[in-house]
Design a protein around this motif. Sequence first.
Motif, PDB file in Angstrom:
ATOM      1  N   TRP A  50       1.078  -1.210  -0.134  1.00 53.34           N
ATOM      2  CA  TRP A  50      -0.075  -0.159  -0.032  1.00 53.34           C
ATOM      3  C   TRP A  50       0.760   1.370   0.161  1.00 53.34           C
ATOM      4  O   TRP A  50       1.860   1.534   0.609  1.00 53.34           O
ATOM      5  CB  TRP A  50      -0.709  -0.226   1.037  1.00 53.34           C
ATOM      6  N   GLN A  51       0.458   2.339  -0.650  1.00 54.32           N
ATOM      7  CA  GLN A  51       1.114   3.404  -0.758  1.00 54.32           C
ATOM      8  C   GLN A  51       0.096   4.439  -1.041  1.00 54.32           C
ATOM      9  O   GLN A  51      -0.825   4.487  -1.960  1.00 54.32           O
ATOM     10  CB  GLN A  51       2.185   3.498  -1.958  1.00 54.32           C
ATOM     11  N   CYS A  52       0.168   5.587  -0.163  1.00 56.21           N
ATOM     12  CA  CYS A  52      -0.698   6.665  -0.210  1.00 56.21           C
ATOM     13  C   CYS A  52      -0.845   7.238  -1.415  1.00 56.21           C
ATOM     14  O   CYS A  52       0.416   7.873  -2.227  1.00 56.21           O
ATOM     15  CB  CYS A  52      -0.481   7.722   1.060  1.00 56.21           C
TER      16      CYS A  52
ATOM     17  N   ASN B 177       3.337   8.103   0.962  1.00 53.47           N
ATOM     18  CA  ASN B 177       3.874   7.426   2.187  1.00 53.47           C
ATOM     19  C   ASN B 177       3.588   6.101   2.301  1.00 53.47           C
ATOM     20  O   ASN B 177       2.355   5.618   1.431  1.00 53.47           O
ATOM     21  CB  ASN B 177       3.124   8.062   3.287  1.00 53.47           C
ATOM     22  N   SER B 178       4.316   5.144   2.668  1.00 48.88           N
ATOM     23  CA  SER B 178       3.834   3.614   2.924  1.00 48.88           C
ATOM     24  C   SER B 178       3.380   3.297   4.357  1.00 48.88           C
ATOM     25  O   SER B 178       3.152   2.012   4.450  1.00 48.88           O
ATOM     26  CB  SER B 178       4.947   2.894   2.125  1.00 48.88           C
ATOM     27  N   HIS B 179       3.441   4.214   5.107  1.00 47.52           N
ATOM     28  CA  HIS B 179       2.754   3.791   6.604  1.00 47.52           C
ATOM     29  C   HIS B 179       1.574   4.145   6.660  1.00 47.52           C
ATOM     30  O   HIS B 179       1.037   5.236   6.404  1.00 47.52           O
ATOM     31  CB  HIS B 179       3.787   4.507   7.645  1.00 47.52           C
ATOM     32  N   TYR B 180       0.647   3.370   7.476  1.00 50.76           N
ATOM     33  CA  TYR B 180      -0.685   3.299   7.370  1.00 50.76           C
ATOM     34  C   TYR B 180      -1.364   2.812   8.807  1.00 50.76           C
ATOM     35  O   TYR B 180      -0.605   2.029   9.335  1.00 50.76           O
ATOM     36  CB  TYR B 180      -1.247   2.715   6.228  1.00 50.76           C
ATOM     37  N   GLU B 181      -2.548   3.237   9.025  1.00 49.46           N
ATOM     38  CA  GLU B 181      -3.217   2.545  10.185  1.00 49.46           C
ATOM     39  C   GLU B 181      -4.654   1.979   9.590  1.00 49.46           C
ATOM     40  O   GLU B 181      -5.154   2.459   8.720  1.00 49.46           O
ATOM     41  CB  GLU B 181      -3.685   3.594  11.071  1.00 49.46           C
ATOM     42  N   THR B 182      -5.048   0.979  10.135  1.00 41.73           N
ATOM     43  CA  THR B 182      -6.288   0.285   9.671  1.00 41.73           C
ATOM     44  C   THR B 182      -7.377   0.302  11.037  1.00 41.73           C
ATOM     45  O   THR B 182      -6.998   0.135  12.010  1.00 41.73           O
ATOM     46  CB  THR B 182      -6.310  -1.110   9.307  1.00 41.73           C
ATOM     47  N   ASP B 183      -8.446   0.388  10.394  1.00 38.19           N
ATOM     48  CA  ASP B 183      -9.636   0.333  11.658  1.00 38.19           C
ATOM     49  C   ASP B 183     -10.937  -0.296  10.868  1.00 38.19           C
ATOM     50  O   ASP B 183     -10.806  -0.597   9.611  1.00 38.19           O
ATOM     51  CB  ASP B 183      -9.992   1.895  12.040  1.00 38.19           C
TER      52      ASP B 183
ATOM     53  N   CYS C  78      -3.472   6.941   5.846  1.00 39.13           N
ATOM     54  CA  CYS C  78      -2.088   7.321   5.850  1.00 39.13           C
ATOM     55  C   CYS C  78      -1.643   7.873   6.949  1.00 39.13           C
ATOM     56  O   CYS C  78      -2.384   8.788   7.752  1.00 39.13           O
ATOM     57  CB  CYS C  78      -1.913   8.362   4.609  1.00 39.13           C
ATOM     58  N   SER C  79      -0.725   7.364   7.739  1.00 43.23           N
ATOM     59  CA  SER C  79      -0.089   7.961   8.858  1.00 43.23           C
ATOM     60  C   SER C  79       0.291   9.280   8.784  1.00 43.23           C
ATOM     61  O   SER C  79       0.608  10.094   9.936  1.00 43.23           O
ATOM     62  CB  SER C  79       0.725   7.142   9.621  1.00 43.23           C
ATOM     63  N   LYS C  80       0.918   9.676   7.662  1.00 47.90           N
ATOM     64  CA  LYS C  80       1.238  11.463   7.344  1.00 47.90           C
ATOM     65  C   LYS C  80       0.374  12.227   7.098  1.00 47.90           C
ATOM     66  O   LYS C  80       0.319  13.357   7.956  1.00 47.90           O
ATOM     67  CB  LYS C  80       2.591  10.964   6.210  1.00 47.90           C
TER      68      LYS C  80
END
Length: 69
Positions: free
Chosen positions: A6-8, A13-19, A44-46
Amino acid sequence: MEYLNWQCPKCENSHYETDQLTATGGGFTKFFNVQSKKFTTVTCSKCRYTELYKEETSTLGNVLDFFGN
């Protein structure tokens, strides 16, 4: 749930959160507040851009949700 590549699409950015997100549909489900729609969110975490992915819901899950309210 993990999205390996996954990439924003906004900031790359490639860091993320899921919910998870649940919502009512229309008519009967809205009147009785039955959460008949279920989505996984990837944020996206950014830059906080969020995508929604629709999931399948089960009839049993919907019935238990109805009596759990």
